[in-house]
Scaffold this motif. Sequence first.
Motif, PDB file in Angstrom:
ATOM      1  N   TRP A  27       0.830  -1.203   0.000  1.00  9.11           N
ATOM      2  CA  TRP A  27       0.000   0.000   0.000  1.00  9.11           C
ATOM      3  C   TRP A  27       0.864   1.251   0.000  1.00  9.11           C
ATOM      4  O   TRP A  27       0.584   2.223  -0.719  1.00  9.11           O
ATOM      5  CB  TRP A  27      -0.916   0.004   1.221  1.00  9.11           C
ATOM      6  N   LEU A  28       1.926   1.256   0.800  1.00  8.31           N
ATOM      7  CA  LEU A  28       2.808   2.419   0.863  1.00  8.31           C
ATOM      8  C   LEU A  28       3.488   2.670  -0.478  1.00  8.31           C
ATOM      9  O   LEU A  28       3.634   3.823  -0.909  1.00  8.31           O
ATOM     10  CB  LEU A  28       3.855   2.208   1.964  1.00  8.31           C
ATOM     11  N   GLN A  29       3.892   1.592  -1.162  1.00 10.79           N
ATOM     12  CA  GLN A  29       4.523   1.746  -2.473  1.00 10.79           C
ATOM     13  C   GLN A  29       3.537   2.349  -3.476  1.00 10.79           C
ATOM     14  O   GLN A  29       3.888   3.266  -4.242  1.00 10.79           O
ATOM     15  CB  GLN A  29       5.022   0.391  -2.972  1.00 10.79           C
ATOM     16  N   LYS A  30       2.298   1.856  -3.492  1.00 11.84           N
ATOM     17  CA  LYS A  30       1.284   2.394  -4.401  1.00 11.84           C
ATOM     18  C   LYS A  30       0.988   3.858  -4.088  1.00 11.84           C
ATOM     19  O   LYS A  30       0.829   4.687  -4.992  1.00 11.84           O
ATOM     20  CB  LYS A  30       0.005   1.561  -4.299  1.00 11.84           C
ATOM     21  N   TYR A  31       0.912   4.171  -2.793  1.00 12.26           N
ATOM     22  CA  TYR A  31       0.617   5.543  -2.398  1.00 12.26           C
ATOM     23  C   TYR A  31       1.724   6.493  -2.832  1.00 12.26           C
ATOM     24  O   TYR A  31       1.459   7.583  -3.366  1.00 12.26           O
ATOM     25  CB  TYR A  31       0.431   5.608  -0.882  1.00 12.26           C
ATOM     26  N   LEU A  32       2.983   6.114  -2.611  1.00  8.68           N
ATOM     27  CA  LEU A  32       4.093   6.977  -2.987  1.00  8.68           C
ATOM     28  C   LEU A  32       4.188   7.139  -4.496  1.00  8.68           C
ATOM     29  O   LEU A  32       4.523   8.225  -4.994  1.00  8.68           O
ATOM     30  CB  LEU A  32       5.401   6.406  -2.429  1.00  8.68           C
ATOM     31  N   GLN A  33       3.888   6.072  -5.231  1.00  9.24           N
ATOM     32  CA  GLN A  33       3.910   6.174  -6.688  1.00  9.24           C
ATOM     33  C   GLN A  33       2.839   7.140  -7.192  1.00  9.24           C
ATOM     34  O   GLN A  33       3.095   7.953  -8.078  1.00  9.24           O
ATOM     35  CB  GLN A  33       3.731   4.793  -7.305  1.00  9.24           C
ATOM     36  N   SER A  34       1.630   7.026  -6.630  1.00  8.46           N
ATOM     37  CA  SER A  34       0.549   7.925  -7.056  1.00  8.46           C
ATOM     38  C   SER A  34       0.767   9.354  -6.558  1.00  8.46           C
ATOM     39  O   SER A  34       0.333  10.317  -7.194  1.00  8.46           O
ATOM     40  CB  SER A  34      -0.783   7.407  -6.534  1.00  8.46           C
ATOM     41  N   ARG A  35       1.453   9.503  -5.435  1.00 11.80           N
ATOM     42  CA  ARG A  35       1.654  10.833  -4.844  1.00 11.80           C
ATOM     43  C   ARG A  35       2.753  11.612  -5.539  1.00 11.80           C
ATOM     44  O   ARG A  35       2.636  12.847  -5.721  1.00 11.80           O
ATOM     45  CB  ARG A  35       1.998  10.684  -3.354  1.00 11.80           C
TER      46      ARG A  35
ATOM     47  N   SER B 194       4.506  10.479  -8.560  1.00  5.37           N
ATOM     48  CA  SER B 194       4.734  10.220  -9.991  1.00  5.37           C
ATOM     49  C   SER B 194       4.259  11.407 -10.800  1.00  5.37           C
ATOM     50  O   SER B 194       3.265  12.067 -10.454  1.00  5.37           O
ATOM     51  CB  SER B 194       3.994   8.959 -10.412  1.00  5.37           C
TER      52      SER B 194
END
Length: 387
Positions: free
Chosen positions: A375-383, A385
């Motif tokens: 979840w943290l990886q997805k959040y950082l990518q969306s935040r 990118s």
Amino acid sequence: MKESFLPKPLLFKEWKEHRWWILSAFLLMLYGPFSHLLTFVQQSRTGNSQAFILWNFLAPIVYKLQYSPAASGHPVSNAVISGDVAVSYFAPVVAMGLTIVLVSADRNKGSLWFTLSFPITRSSLLRVKLLLSATIVLTAFLLNFLLLAIVDHASGNPITFIALLEWLGKNLLISGVFMATGLACAAVIQAGLLTAFSAILITAFPWALGLSVVRSVPVSIGLSMHPSTHPGHAVSHGHLTTAQHLSTILRGLSPTSYFSPDVGFGGSFQNDKLILSVSAGHSMNFAVVIWFLFLTALFAFIGFRAYLAAPGENYSRWIQLEQIQPWYYFSLIGAGSFLIINAMTASNTHLSHTPYVLTLYWFILWAGFSLLAAWLQKYLQSRFSPS
């Protein structure tokens, strides 16, 4: 023109570049037996010289224990030893380290592209590295075995030649598993220390799984000293529960379960018998030998294929093969979860002996951390990118 199986220029290059690593590994693998021999030579030969050789040289190497003589002196020299032959934890780890260094040093130094610019193939380069590493390890163990056999003969053959051969075979087998695992990790992981750490985690995983089922399982063997008129025997531990059997089987699948510590436990004479306890781990049966041979072949195959497929120069990430990266991080989370669960339950005696509960806690924490990381990886990518 057909390429040589062992190109001499490659052999010279590997020796020239890595000779200090090779010599250091060779001397480290010989340190134990020769240090015991040096200690024996320097000490005064008081009492029974054959028993002195037995307890100050043979026993510390083959069984990895050190006996401090009681006031009554050394045990009788015409005694026989029984018990599972211990495996040194030091030499297999050194063998793994040498393999990792030879396989990954060129890439880490940024010189692999220069080597491959010559008319040689990657398979030839890897073949030379592995054969050089295997030759050093085999030579060191054979010298250890020769020294053991000579001193055993000088002390009246208290340890049978079959037991010495068993010692050699077990150590070579465990070293082969570690070297193959080191090869597989070195082919895909950039950092050398992280490679060694990962290889140890992989080899220790079955042991950790068994430990999480039941933490305390009696696997140590007894080492008995008797006069020659009485046969030696190993100390039995009685009936094991189903969970303890499962824990023992899982631990037995890990090569780390066959290591023996350098520190032993001395006893005193009771009824003309001296019993010493040595933590020699599990007994290695035919099925375990086949399992370790399979692991060696599997990790060697994975390492060979990964070495051929990995980029020549890649400093952008630690993991060379992108498809392995998520699984590697997942395994690191599992190792961390195991350490956390053991730290949290170390003082809970009841929980430590409850079958399967530790395993359940381990996997729950493993899954929770993995989901949080995803979840943290997805959040950082969306935040962060670019849109």
